[in-house]
Design a protein around this motif. Structure first.
Motif, short mmCIF file in Angstrom:
data_model
loop_
_atom_site.label_atom_id
_atom_site.label_comp_id
_atom_site.label_asym_id
_atom_site.label_seq_id
_atom_site.Cartn_x
_atom_site.Cartn_y
_atom_site.Cartn_z
N GLY A 103 0.88 -1.21 0.04
CA GLY A 103 -0.09 0.04 0.17
C GLY A 103 0.76 1.44 -0.15
O GLY A 103 2.04 1.09 0.45
N MET A 104 0.37 2.16 -0.57
CA MET A 104 1.18 3.44 -0.82
C MET A 104 0.16 4.57 -0.65
O MET A 104 -0.26 5.38 -1.33
CB MET A 104 1.75 3.52 -2.21
CG MET A 104 2.84 2.63 -2.44
SD MET A 104 3.63 2.93 -4.05
CE MET A 104 4.65 4.42 -3.52
N THR A 105 -0.05 4.79 0.95
CA THR A 105 -0.83 5.98 1.25
C THR A 105 -0.14 6.39 2.56
O THR A 105 0.59 6.03 3.25
CB THR A 105 -2.17 5.40 1.72
OG1 THR A 105 -2.06 4.48 2.95
CG2 THR A 105 -3.29 5.00 0.58
N LEU A 147 0.79 8.00 -11.41
CA LEU A 147 0.43 7.13 -10.14
C LEU A 147 -0.57 7.78 -9.62
O LEU A 147 -1.66 7.28 -9.10
CB LEU A 147 1.47 7.14 -9.05
CG LEU A 147 2.78 6.18 -9.51
CD1 LEU A 147 3.85 6.52 -8.21
CD2 LEU A 147 2.28 5.00 -9.28
N SER A 148 -0.82 9.01 -9.72
CA SER A 148 -2.14 9.85 -9.35
C SER A 148 -3.25 9.39 -10.12
O SER A 148 -4.46 9.53 -9.63
CB SER A 148 -2.00 11.24 -9.22
OG SER A 148 -1.96 11.72 -10.68
N THR A 149 -3.16 9.10 -11.42
CA THR A 149 -4.37 8.54 -12.19
C THR A 149 -4.92 7.29 -11.71
O THR A 149 -5.81 6.92 -11.90
CB THR A 149 -4.02 8.58 -13.78
OG1 THR A 149 -2.96 7.60 -13.91
CG2 THR A 149 -3.51 9.98 -14.33
N GLY A 150 -3.88 6.48 -11.07
CA GLY A 150 -4.28 5.38 -10.37
C GLY A 150 -4.70 5.49 -9.10
O GLY A 150 -5.08 4.48 -8.35
#
Length: 80
Positions: free
Chosen positions: A3-5, A59-62
């Motif tokens: 996860g990347m948050t 990445l922001s589009t995903g």
């Protein structure tokens, strides 16, 4: 998969290596994910990728939004 948050202002990506004297299995102590090699080059590559504005935009589009003030840095940890 992790996860990347919730990014901190500084994200350190640490590869690891080992140093041994007279050890036939020295490379087994290095990074298994790096094929038994030190992991610094992979950490540097990943930091460069995540610091690239074009990659961040993609990445922001995903749905992975990395704040503009987040910096990725590479490090190497000597484990033995």
């Amino acid at each position: 998969m992790m996860g990347m948050t919730g990014f901190a202002p500084l994200v350190v990506l640490a590869g690891h290596r080992s140093e041994s004297a007279n050890n036939l299995f020295e490379s087994a102590l290095d990074c298994g994910a790096c094929g038994g090699n030190p992991g610094a080059s992979n950490a540097r590559a990943a930091a460069a990728i995540f610091n690239d504005p074009a990659v961040r935009e993609l990445l922001s589009t995903g749905g992975i939004d990395i704040p503009a003030d987040t910096v990725f840095a590479a490090a190497e940890h000597n484990t033995a």
